[in-house]
Design a protein around this motif. Structure first.
Motif, PDB file in Angstrom:
ATOM      1  N   ARG A 139       0.768  -1.128  -0.404  1.00 18.75           N
ATOM      2  CA  ARG A 139      -0.190  -1.245  -0.068  1.00 18.75           C
ATOM      3  C   ARG A 139       0.563   1.405   0.043  1.00 18.75           C
ATOM      4  O   ARG A 139       0.834   2.107  -0.814  1.00 18.75           O
ATOM      5  N   LYS A 187       2.418   1.468  -3.816  1.00 18.73           N
ATOM      6  CA  LYS A 187       0.991   2.335  -4.184  1.00 18.73           C
ATOM      7  C   LYS A 187       0.902   3.416  -3.810  1.00 18.73           C
ATOM      8  O   LYS A 187       0.703   4.454  -4.911  1.00 18.73           O
ATOM      9  N   THR A 188       0.713   4.026  -2.351  1.00 14.61           N
ATOM     10  CA  THR A 188       1.088   5.478  -2.202  1.00 14.61           C
ATOM     11  C   THR A 188       1.097   6.809  -2.775  1.00 14.61           C
ATOM     12  O   THR A 188       1.092   7.650  -3.509  1.00 14.61           O
ATOM     13  N   GLN A 223       3.839   5.633  -5.619  1.00 11.71           N
ATOM     14  CA  GLN A 223       3.339   5.582  -7.081  1.00 11.71           C
ATOM     15  C   GLN A 223       2.681   6.433  -7.856  1.00 11.71           C
ATOM     16  O   GLN A 223       2.469   7.132  -8.091  1.00 11.71           O
ATOM     17  N   SER A 224       1.478   6.732  -7.066  1.00 13.60           N
ATOM     18  CA  SER A 224       0.116   7.418  -7.006  1.00 13.60           C
ATOM     19  C   SER A 224       0.269   9.162  -6.850  1.00 13.60           C
ATOM     20  O   SER A 224      -0.557   9.831  -7.348  1.00 13.60           O
ATOM     21  N   ARG A 225       1.291   9.546  -6.007  1.00 14.41           N
ATOM     22  CA  ARG A 225       0.977  10.948  -5.229  1.00 14.41           C
ATOM     23  C   ARG A 225       1.739  11.833  -6.291  1.00 14.41           C
ATOM     24  O   ARG A 225       3.538  11.410  -7.564  1.00 14.41           O
ATOM     25  N   THR A 226       1.759  13.620  -6.207  1.00 15.11           N
ATOM     26  CA  THR A 226       2.690  13.674  -7.392  1.00 15.11           C
ATOM     27  C   THR A 226       3.823  14.269  -6.734  1.00 15.11           C
ATOM     28  O   THR A 226       3.146  15.315  -5.324  1.00 15.11           O
ATOM     29  N   ARG A 234      10.378  12.172  -3.592  1.00 10.56           N
ATOM     30  CA  ARG A 234      10.107  10.169  -3.727  1.00 10.56           C
ATOM     31  C   ARG A 234      10.912   9.816  -3.476  1.00 10.56           C
ATOM     32  O   ARG A 234      10.988   8.564  -3.179  1.00 10.56           O
TER      33      ARG A 234
END
Length: 157
Positions: free
Chosen positions: A61, A64-65, A67-70, A76
């Motif tokens: 999780r 995935k979080t 990866q999905s956040r800008t 990063r």
């Protein structure tokens, strides 16, 4: 041989039959005691496996979080390092505590002698507290810089 020697020395004083016990307090000839021990071991195994699954789920999780956040590339990278450190810290008890304990409990259930494997597993149990700080030092740049510069604090504070 060791059990026979211990049986001779302790059987009268402690009223324990070490020759029919796989743990000092569990008499395998007593059905209630043996079944309680089996149930307790199964509960321990289920708890260990659920902890491992929880660690895997939380790590997935987080991945995935991230990866999905800008985020900026630097942020990063920091999150990626933190996730790697969390994964390594989650694998540490899994490898050095849960898996050896699981193998030993599994051997009890199938009544198998693993030879010298318990000695190796005992050494693995002893490595757990040593490996954990190594993980933190490896993944934390400030600690690495401090150690590799012979204890001189970094000038970028």
């Amino acid at each position: 041989t060791v059990r026979q020697i211990l049986q001779e020395q302790f059987s009268e004083e402690y009223n324990t039959d070490l020759l029919t016990s796989y743990v000092l307090i569990i008499d395998v000839n007593d059905e209630v005691s043996a079944s309680n021990s089996t149930v307790g071991s199964l509960i321990s195994i289920v708890l260990m496996q659920s902890q491992i699954l929880t660690m895997v789920f939380c790590g997935w999780r987080i991945h995935k979080t991230i990866q999905s956040r800008t985020m900026s590339s630097k942020l990063r990278l920091m999150h990626g390092r933190a996730l790697n450190m969390l994964i390594a810290q989650a694998l540490n008890p899994t490898i050095f505590l849960y898996i050896p304990a699981f193998i030993i409990m599994f051997g009890m259930f199938i009544n198998t002698d693993f030879g010298d494997l318990p000695k190796v597993l005992a050494m693995a149990l002893a490595l757990f507290p040593i490996i954990n700080p190594v993980i933190v030092i490896y993944f934390t740049d400030d600690y690495k810089r401090y150690l590799f510069k012979n204890g001189q604090p970094s000038s970028t504070q």
